[in-house]
Design an enzyme around this catalytic site. Structure first.
Site, PDB file in Angstrom:
ATOM      1  N   SER A 148       0.851  -1.191   0.000  1.00 35.71           N
ATOM      2  CA  SER A 148       0.000   0.000   0.000  1.00 35.71           C
ATOM      3  C   SER A 148       0.882   1.234   0.000  1.00 35.71           C
ATOM      4  CB  SER A 148      -0.901   0.017   1.239  1.00 35.71           C
ATOM      5  OG  SER A 148      -1.548   1.276   1.395  1.00 35.71           O
ATOM      6  N   TYR A 162      -1.463  -0.979  10.262  1.00 34.83           N
ATOM      7  CA  TYR A 162      -1.611  -1.197   8.815  1.00 34.83           C
ATOM      8  C   TYR A 162      -0.432  -0.600   8.054  1.00 34.83           C
ATOM      9  CZ  TYR A 162      -3.680  -1.151   4.138  1.00 34.83           C
ATOM     10  OH  TYR A 162      -3.908  -1.343   2.793  1.00 34.83           O
TER      11      TYR A 162
END
Length: 256
Positions: A148, A162
């Site tokens: 990401s 995350y």
């Protein structure tokens, strides 16, 4: 130069393949002649997605829970019985958690790290025999890890585990690629920016505002993520090793 981008006839496994980015990649594979296994935890959604994709080609649903080692092992055992040779593994299954630094719980840290990092390493490890059998010097098998942009730049959100997990995925991709490429397993990654998915549904009301802030003036679509995955799994990318493609409409470039 013919068929450099062809993936027809290959066998692929897509984790987290029943929704979002995983489903987009799975559809791209199925439509381009790949026998595609999708796996996820929620059986009904998984079977529904597989049924829809089976109208376009060959898609098989296999339920799993990759958040535990027992789940990783059970899924790997099942896949190795079904397919002695696996050409493509897309490590897409993931989770997120949001809380301030002061309130962030250990459970939110461990849940995200276990699925986003640990499961990628150990599922790849368990499927290595099938990946090595499928690959050769001219056409290695492929592992693509979904990272990401949050692992590259400040997310501007309280998703600490995350962002840390996705930074770990990028480094793990480099590390594993360097060690495994000599055994005919080629590993790369994709770092998506904003794509509609269950992880971004909480900000979907602001999609146009997000798009307006990107150099591309648009958020990600299926063709963007599926096309990149197909490139990384085709002969065209044989010499690309250990890299993570940033697929974000210019978000990172625009971060300053």
């Amino acid at each position: 130069m013919n068929n450099f981008f062809s993936v027809a006839g290959k066998v692929a496994v897509v984790t987290g393949g029943s929704s979002g980015i995983g489903a987009m990649i799975a559809r791209g594979f199925v439509e381009n002649g790949v026998k595609t296994y999708i796996t996820a935890r929620k059986l009904e959604q998984l079977q529904q997605c597989a049924a829809e994709l089976s109208l376009l080609g060959e898609c098989i649903a296999v339920q799993s829970d990759l958040s535990t080692m027992a789940g990783v092992d059970a899924f790997a055992d099942d896949m190795l019985k079904r397919e002695p040779e696996i050409d493509i593994l897309i490590n897409n299954a993931g989770a997120t958690w949001g809380a301030s630094v002061e309130e962030f719980p250990e459970a939110g840290w461990d849940k995200v790290m276990d699925l986003n990092v640990k499961s990628i390493f150990f599922l790849s490890k368990r499927l290595l025999p099938a990946l090595r059998l499928a690959g050769n010097a001219d056409e290695p098998s492929r592992v693509v890890n979904i990272a990401s942009v949050n692992g590259i730049t400040h997310p501007r959100m309280d998703n600490y585990s995350y962002s840390a997990s996705k930074a770990a995925v990028i480094q793990m991709t480099r590390h594993m690629a360097a060690d495994l490429r000599p055994t005919h397993v080629n590993i790369n990654g994709i770092a998506p920016g904003f794509f509609p998915s269950k992880m971004t549904k909480h900000i979907m009301d602001h999609e146009q505002d997000i798009a307006n802030g990107l150099p591309a003036r648009k958020t990600g679509e299926m063709a963007d993520i599926a096309g990149t995955a197909i490139y990384l799994c085709s002969r065209a990318s044989n010499y690309v090793c250990g890299h993570t493609v940033v697929l974000d409409g210019g978000q990172v470039a625009n971060a300053g």
